[in-house]
Scaffold this motif. Structure first.
Motif, PDB file in Angstrom:
ATOM      1  N   VAL A   1       0.920  -1.175   0.013  1.00 19.56           N
ATOM      2  CA  VAL A   1      -0.031  -0.119   0.044  1.00 19.56           C
ATOM      3  C   VAL A   1       0.938   1.269   0.000  1.00 19.56           C
ATOM      4  O   VAL A   1       1.971   1.138   0.201  1.00 19.56           O
ATOM      5  N   VAL A   2       0.282   2.169  -0.449  1.00 16.29           N
ATOM      6  CA  VAL A   2       1.072   3.470  -0.450  1.00 16.29           C
ATOM      7  C   VAL A   2       0.877   4.243   0.883  1.00 16.29           C
ATOM      8  O   VAL A   2      -0.238   4.475   1.560  1.00 16.29           O
ATOM      9  N   GLU A   3       1.963   4.570   1.477  1.00 17.19           N
ATOM     10  CA  GLU A   3       2.134   5.097   2.863  1.00 17.19           C
ATOM     11  C   GLU A   3       2.130   6.681   2.966  1.00 17.19           C
ATOM     12  O   GLU A   3       1.595   7.377   3.737  1.00 17.19           O
ATOM     13  N   GLU A   4       3.007   7.069   1.943  1.00 14.83           N
ATOM     14  CA  GLU A   4       3.098   8.393   1.716  1.00 14.83           C
ATOM     15  C   GLU A   4       3.357   8.890   0.235  1.00 14.83           C
ATOM     16  O   GLU A   4       3.894   8.120  -0.371  1.00 14.83           O
ATOM     17  N   ILE A   5       2.785   9.886  -0.178  1.00 14.29           N
ATOM     18  CA  ILE A   5       3.147  10.339  -1.599  1.00 14.29           C
ATOM     19  C   ILE A   5       4.246  11.686  -1.210  1.00 14.29           C
ATOM     20  O   ILE A   5       3.858  12.464  -0.541  1.00 14.29           O
ATOM     21  N   GLU A   6       5.455  11.647  -1.965  1.00 18.11           N
ATOM     22  CA  GLU A   6       6.357  12.462  -1.563  1.00 18.11           C
ATOM     23  C   GLU A   6       6.609  13.586  -2.864  1.00 18.11           C
ATOM     24  O   GLU A   6       6.192  13.067  -3.913  1.00 18.11           O
ATOM     25  N   GLY A   7       6.662  14.697  -2.358  1.00 18.42           N
ATOM     26  CA  GLY A   7       6.968  15.926  -3.284  1.00 18.42           C
ATOM     27  C   GLY A   7       6.152  17.149  -2.705  1.00 18.42           C
ATOM     28  O   GLY A   7       5.209  17.051  -2.107  1.00 18.42           O
ATOM     29  N   LYS A   8       6.807  18.282  -3.185  1.00 22.97           N
ATOM     30  CA  LYS A   8       6.156  19.359  -2.523  1.00 22.97           C
ATOM     31  C   LYS A   8       5.262  20.289  -3.475  1.00 22.97           C
ATOM     32  O   LYS A   8       4.096  20.427  -3.236  1.00 22.97           O
ATOM     33  N   PHE A   9       5.912  20.300  -4.516  1.00 21.76           N
ATOM     34  CA  PHE A   9       5.245  21.004  -5.781  1.00 21.76           C
ATOM     35  C   PHE A   9       4.579  20.082  -6.866  1.00 21.76           C
ATOM     36  O   PHE A   9       3.688  20.064  -7.676  1.00 21.76           O
ATOM     37  N   GLY A  10       5.169  18.720  -6.963  1.00 24.41           N
ATOM     38  CA  GLY A  10       4.621  17.721  -7.609  1.00 24.41           C
ATOM     39  C   GLY A  10       5.040  16.306  -6.852  1.00 24.41           C
ATOM     40  O   GLY A  10       5.818  16.448  -6.099  1.00 24.41           O
ATOM     41  N   VAL A  11       4.609  15.236  -7.613  1.00 24.30           N
ATOM     42  CA  VAL A  11       4.853  14.012  -7.271  1.00 24.30           C
ATOM     43  C   VAL A  11       6.333  13.664  -7.451  1.00 24.30           C
ATOM     44  O   VAL A  11       6.556  13.585  -8.675  1.00 24.30           O
ATOM     45  N   GLU A  12       7.158  13.081  -6.599  1.00 26.82           N
ATOM     46  CA  GLU A  12       8.579  12.752  -6.790  1.00 26.82           C
ATOM     47  C   GLU A  12       8.794  11.577  -6.364  1.00 26.82           C
ATOM     48  O   GLU A  12       9.674  11.008  -7.042  1.00 26.82           O
ATOM     49  N   GLY A  13       8.034  11.044  -5.463  1.00 24.16           N
ATOM     50  CA  GLY A  13       8.215   9.565  -5.190  1.00 24.16           C
ATOM     51  C   GLY A  13       7.172   8.995  -4.187  1.00 24.16           C
ATOM     52  O   GLY A  13       6.129   9.816  -3.875  1.00 24.16           O
ATOM     53  N   LEU A  14       7.125   7.742  -3.866  1.00 26.05           N
ATOM     54  CA  LEU A  14       6.147   7.329  -2.856  1.00 26.05           C
ATOM     55  C   LEU A  14       6.782   6.283  -1.921  1.00 26.05           C
ATOM     56  O   LEU A  14       7.781   5.758  -2.148  1.00 26.05           O
ATOM     57  N   LYS A  15       6.235   6.276  -0.654  1.00 23.25           N
ATOM     58  CA  LYS A  15       6.680   5.359   0.509  1.00 23.25           C
ATOM     59  C   LYS A  15       5.870   4.194   0.173  1.00 23.25           C
ATOM     60  O   LYS A  15       4.575   4.364   0.438  1.00 23.25           O
ATOM     61  N   ILE A  16       6.335   3.063   0.112  1.00 20.74           N
ATOM     62  CA  ILE A  16       5.561   1.729   0.031  1.00 20.74           C
ATOM     63  C   ILE A  16       5.557   0.936   1.075  1.00 20.74           C
ATOM     64  O   ILE A  16       6.840   0.769   1.631  1.00 20.74           O
TER      65      ILE A  16
END
Length: 308
Positions: free
Chosen positions: A199-214
């Motif tokens: 599952v996705v725990e966190e969407i990383e990025g300030k102004f746009g998606v840069e990565g995901l914590k899974i």
């Protein structure tokens, strides 16, 4: 006064409009956005009867609208704000007008579910999307992820493979729920990588998606992946806020009807994805619409004394 007002211009709404207009009923469709609803976001459909070659959802939506108009349906682009369903003559208040009708057919459909993550709403439209067909081309040459395990997630991943060199499919279980045909296509596509039990725990990025914590739901292990976009395909929420506390809903917010599309309020019917049922497909929505229109016609004929 209309005979039938249909709220929503998707496959259920336009099929209901076609049947009621052909029955010589004064029919109005009110759609706040564009024809087709969720159907219009489907790039290619291979399972709608009558089309040997695939057809796009928006193309089919426009054909449905055109056919309904041919028989006299009036289509209005407006937003319904309030319904008065307490008397035999129903009232529909929109942003610009108020209409009266002998019957109402609810066809507002359903909207994509969100993951509910802190950064999700902030990055919606800046890397987070709920419609691969709408936004896929913006991610040409980029790495993206799709969350979900059903047909929509599979179709989204295959569509994105046209533009993207790498697509992750993140699914909380160890197998897809999508049809075998779609699963076979996914497994044959070298651009697609599965992240099972995750599952996705966190969407990383300030102004746009840069990565995901899974997070792996079996081991609890956290992992990070670099992606430029996240496409969420985890199901639907019924668009029933307009009739909450008016029409009977189930615990998940779907409208409860009988097999003739009748709600608990006489003269009010429901069809399509907002209705409690087993299978939500374009063809089942169309079938609901036909049944609702036919039952509405019968209701009008049986209650003529109230409309004079």
């Amino acid at each position: 006064m209309n005979d039938v007002i249909i709220i929503g211009g998707g496959p259920a709404g336009y099929t209901a409009a076609l049947y009621s207009s052909r029955a010589q009923l004064d029919t109005l469709v009110i759609e706040k956005m564009f024809s087709g609803g969720q159907m219009a976001t489907a790039d290619v459909m291979e399972n709608y009867p009558g089309f040997e070659e695939p057809i796009g959802g928006s193309d089919l939506a426009l054909r449905m609208e055109k056919q309904a108009r041919k028989f006299g349906t009036v289509v209005l682009n407006d937003e319904v704000l309030e319904l008065d369903l307490d008397s035999h003559i129903k009232k529909v208040k929109t942003k610009n007008n108020t209409f009266e009708s002998k019957t109402i057919i609810l066809c507002m459909g359903a909207s994509p579910k969100m993951l509910g993550l802190p950064n999700e709403e902030k990055l919606r439209g800046s890397g987070v999307s709920y419609c691969a067909v709408c936004d896929g081309a913006f991610f040409r040459g980029k790495t993206v992820a799709v969350v979900g395990g059903g047909d929509t997630a599979a179709e989204d991943a295959l569509y994105l493979a046209r533009f993207c060199p790498k697509i992750y499919i993140i699914h909380r279980r160890d197998a897809m729920r999508a049809t075998k045909l779609l699963q076979n296509e996914l497994c044959c596509n070298k651009k697609i990588e599965f992240l099972w039990d995750s599952v996705v725990e966190e969407i990383e990025g300030k102004f746009g998606v840069e990565g995901l914590k899974i997070k792996n739901v079996k081991t609890g292990k956290l992992n990070s992946i670099s992606v430029d976009g996240l496409f969420v395909a985890i199901g639907l929420n019924p668009n029933t806020s307009l009739v909450k506390n008016k029409v009977e809903l189930n615990k998940d917010g779907y409208v409860i009807t009988d097999d003739r599309m009748r709600t608990n309020i006489p003269g009010v019917f429901a069809a399509g994805d907002l209705r409690e049922k087993y299978l939500r497909q374009i063809i089942t929505a169309a079938a609901d619409g036909a049944s609702a229109a036919y039952t509405a016609e019968q209701y009008i004929n049986e209650n003529m004394k109230y409309f004079k």
